[in-house]
Every structure is written in structure tokens, then in C-alpha cells.
Design a protein around this motif. Structure first.
Motif, mmCIF file in Angstrom:
data_model
loop_
_atom_site.group_PDB
_atom_site.id
_atom_site.type_symbol
_atom_site.label_atom_id
_atom_site.label_comp_id
_atom_site.label_asym_id
_atom_site.label_seq_id
_atom_site.Cartn_x
_atom_site.Cartn_y
_atom_site.Cartn_z
ATOM 1 N N ASN A 1 -1.045 -0.957 -4.504
ATOM 2 C CA ASN A 1 -2.258 0.119 -4.499
ATOM 3 C C ASN A 1 -1.923 1.246 -4.148
ATOM 4 O O ASN A 1 -1.229 1.395 -2.874
ATOM 5 C CB ASN A 1 -3.576 -0.836 -3.390
ATOM 6 N N ALA B 1 -4.649 1.786 1.611
ATOM 7 C CA ALA B 1 -4.323 1.157 0.033
ATOM 8 C C ALA B 1 -3.999 -0.090 0.325
ATOM 9 O O ALA B 1 -4.362 -1.121 -0.496
ATOM 10 C CB ALA B 1 -2.960 1.964 -0.366
ATOM 11 N N ARG C 1 -2.564 4.343 -11.716
ATOM 12 C CA ARG C 1 -2.516 2.907 -12.392
ATOM 13 C C ARG C 1 -1.287 2.366 -12.979
ATOM 14 O O ARG C 1 -0.852 1.303 -12.748
ATOM 15 C CB ARG C 1 -4.006 2.856 -13.145
ATOM 16 N N GLU D 1 1.222 1.870 -10.391
ATOM 17 C CA GLU D 1 1.029 0.431 -9.733
ATOM 18 C C GLU D 1 1.570 -0.551 -10.454
ATOM 19 O O GLU D 1 2.230 -1.447 -10.045
ATOM 20 C CB GLU D 1 -0.483 0.361 -9.553
ATOM 21 N N GLY E 1 0.881 -1.242 0.139
ATOM 22 C CA GLY E 1 -0.049 0.051 0.002
ATOM 23 C C GLY E 1 0.806 1.293 -0.017
ATOM 24 O O GLY E 1 2.078 1.360 0.808
ATOM 25 N N GLU F 1 -2.884 5.092 -3.160
ATOM 26 C CA GLU F 1 -3.934 6.187 -2.734
ATOM 27 C C GLU F 1 -3.352 7.590 -2.545
ATOM 28 O O GLU F 1 -2.239 7.559 -1.982
ATOM 29 C CB GLU F 1 -4.795 5.870 -1.429
ATOM 30 N N ARG G 1 -7.160 -2.211 0.251
ATOM 31 C CA ARG G 1 -8.010 -2.015 -1.034
ATOM 32 C C ARG G 1 -7.928 -3.381 -1.696
ATOM 33 O O ARG G 1 -6.965 -4.281 -1.589
ATOM 34 C CB ARG G 1 -7.572 -1.057 -1.947
ATOM 35 N N GLN H 1 -8.617 -4.345 -7.496
ATOM 36 C CA GLN H 1 -8.877 -3.123 -7.864
ATOM 37 C C GLN H 1 -7.596 -2.252 -8.174
ATOM 38 O O GLN H 1 -6.874 -2.003 -7.443
ATOM 39 C CB GLN H 1 -9.900 -2.515 -6.562
ATOM 40 N N ARG H 2 -7.676 -1.663 -9.468
ATOM 41 C CA ARG H 2 -6.521 -0.643 -9.595
ATOM 42 C C ARG H 2 -7.050 0.907 -9.568
ATOM 43 O O ARG H 2 -8.149 1.088 -9.422
ATOM 44 C CB ARG H 2 -6.032 -0.815 -11.236
ATOM 45 N N ASN H 3 -6.073 1.876 -9.460
ATOM 46 C CA ASN H 3 -6.361 3.195 -9.239
ATOM 47 C C ASN H 3 -7.256 3.765 -10.480
ATOM 48 O O ASN H 3 -6.630 3.419 -11.567
ATOM 49 C CB ASN H 3 -5.166 3.966 -9.123
#
Length: 281
Positions: A252, A207, A222, A225, A190, A254, A210, A214-216
């Protein structure tokens, strides 16, 4: 105004504490299974198979998936149209953690003072509680037990605004490289970018909770990541540190607005049993 009793909150937290420690999120389990299919290194592939057997055994035998049942982190989104009756919210949460860890026969790992005497509290309280007031008349509670084999490998750095994308990527990858086998890889990473000193760490913890599937939503992050994940999996640390291309399951990110003079970045490391369970009451 909707009334929710403190006891209802306590019972929900109790259920979530037990569930989170025994049953991993489905997307994480699926990610480990997919990694096992893709892995070419025979030792790494075997270890990933062992991890899957451990996950299945925990579910079938109704026991914790890891002996370190963690320090309980609780995220709560509380509707502004909710009235909590019969006690305070924080007491209700800590009562739930106490019951969950005691009745669920989960290992109690919290000490009452970090330096002076380090005496065990004997019920895994107090929890780390993060609350947020939102619209509505419901409460969403997420319990995320966090083991410290992975937590101890986390890092935070206050970058200057001149720092570029590449420097942040290197910082995250170097964090995982320095951690090596200590956090029981394959890991979930995260990353919190922005806010201030403490908020970047909170972003990183959010993060890591999450879903790994699930991607940004922002293309820029993204792609970051994906690049960080690729670079981490090129380190050849592998499952439990024995080599292979499955060092991380997901990265992930955030983010949050920050000050013109700063660029805080926090990395929270989660092990292959990155646990969390949620309920809306």
C-alpha cells in the motif's frame, strides 16, 4: 457543538484494543485464504493453512491472535464541532489502552524509558497518538497494535529529487529482502512517499493500516503497488521464511506533497497479523 465525554472515548479505545488484538480485518483474513489456494509450494501452503487455523482459534477461544500484542498506535479524526468533557483526549485514550490491555489480559510490552532503565509501565501505555481535526461532530478512532518483530524491519531514506521510480521500487523490495523471515511473513508493506522526514513515516504507518483490498486511486501508484508486490513475491522468502511465492499479501502506497529539494520514502513492515480496528463515536 456536540459533547462527547472522555469516558466514552476511554471505553471505545478499550473495546478497540481488545478487538484488534483478537480479530483480524476480514479482508486480510480473506487475502491469506486466497494466497493459500494459489500457493504451489507444499510447505508454504501448509504454513498458510496453519496461519488460518491460528486466526480461527484466536476468534473461537477469545485470545490474542499473536503473543506480541504490540505498542498501541491510535489514529483519531476529531470533528471540529466536538467538545470533549470530563477530561483530556490523550488521557482518555491512554486510560482506554490501560483498561484494554489489563482487562483483556493482553501482553504489556511498553517500557517507560527507551535507554536508561527500560522498566515496564505495566499497562502498555503510553500509546502513540496521531490526531487530525476534521469537519463534523464525530470522532473516528482507529487502534492499531504494532508488534516490533515487523516494526524493527522498517526503513526510511531521504532520496534526492533525481531519484526515479525504479530506485524507490528497489528500496522497498530490498527492505523486504533484508528483513527475510524476521517480520513473520507473509507481510503487509506500507510505503510513504513525500512530506518530510517524519511525515513520510506517518504515511507509511497509515498505508500499512489501509485495507489490503484497497488499491491506490492514482494509476501511477497503483501500478507501483502491483509491481512491488510481484517483485517481493519473487524473492522466494515465503510464509515464515520457508520459501514460496507468498512473501507479501499487499503493498500500500500513500503520498503527500514534498519540498523541491527532497523525496522522503519510508517503508513500514507489517506481519501477517497486521491489526487495526475502528469505531466512530
Amino acid at each position: 457543538m456536540r459533547e462527547i465525554s472522555a469516558n466514552e472515548i476511554t471505553q471505545a479505545v478499550k473495546r478497540l484494543a481488545i478487538e484488534a488484538n483478537k480479530i483480524l480485518p476480514k479482508d486480510l483474513v480473506d487475502c491469506i485464504a486466497c494466497s493459500a489456494l494459489r500457493e504451489k509450494n507444499k510447505t508454504a501452503k501448509s504454513i498458510l493453512g496453519d496461519l488460518q487455523e491460528n486466526i480461527n482459534a484466536a476468534r473461537e477461544l477469545d485470545i490474542p491472535v499473536c503473543q506480541d500484542t504490540g505498542m498501541a498506535v491510535v489514529f483519531a479524526e476529531i470533528g471540529q464541532d466536538v467538545h470533549i468533557s470530563g477530561g483530556s483526549f490523550e488521557n482518555a485514550v491512554n486510560n482506554g489502552i490501560s483498561l484494554g490491555y489489563t482487562d483483556g489480559l493482553l501482553r504489556k510490552s511498553v517500557v517507560r524509558d527507551p535507554l536508561f532503565d527500560r522498566v515496564n509501565t505495566n499497562d502498555n501505555t503510553p500509546a502513540i497518538i496521531h490526531t487530525r481535526i476534521i469537519n463534523g461532530d464525530k470522532i473516528k478512532i482507529t487502534v492499531a497494535p504494532k508488534g516490533f518483530g515487523s516494526e524493527n524491519m522498517s526503513r526510511l531514506r531521504m532520496f534526492t529529487p533525481s531519484c526515479g521510480r525504479a530506485e524507490i521500487i528497489d528500496f522497498v523490495v530490498d527492505t523486504v529482502k533484508a528483513a527475510g523471515s524476521n517480520p513473520c511473513p507473509p507481510v503487509v508493506i506500507g510505503v510513504g512517499i513525500g512530506g518530510d522526514f517524519e511525515y513520510s513515516a506517518l504515511l507509511a504507518k497509515k498505508a500499512v493500516c489501509r485495507p489490503v483490498s484497497q488499491r491506490n486511486e492514482i494509476d501511477f501508484y497503483r501500478e507501483m503497488e502491483e509491481e512491488i508486490l510481484y517483485k517481493i513475491n519473487s524473492l522466494d522468502i515465503g510464509p515464515q521464511g520457508f520459501g514460496g511465492k507468498t512473501t507479501a499479501l499487499a503493498v500500500n502506497i500513500e503520498t503527500y506533497p514534498t519540498h523541491i529539494a527532497g523525496l522522503p520514502v519510508a517503508v513500514n513492515v507489517g506481519c501477517h497479523v497486521t491489526r487495526h480496528a475502528s469505531e466512530v463515536i
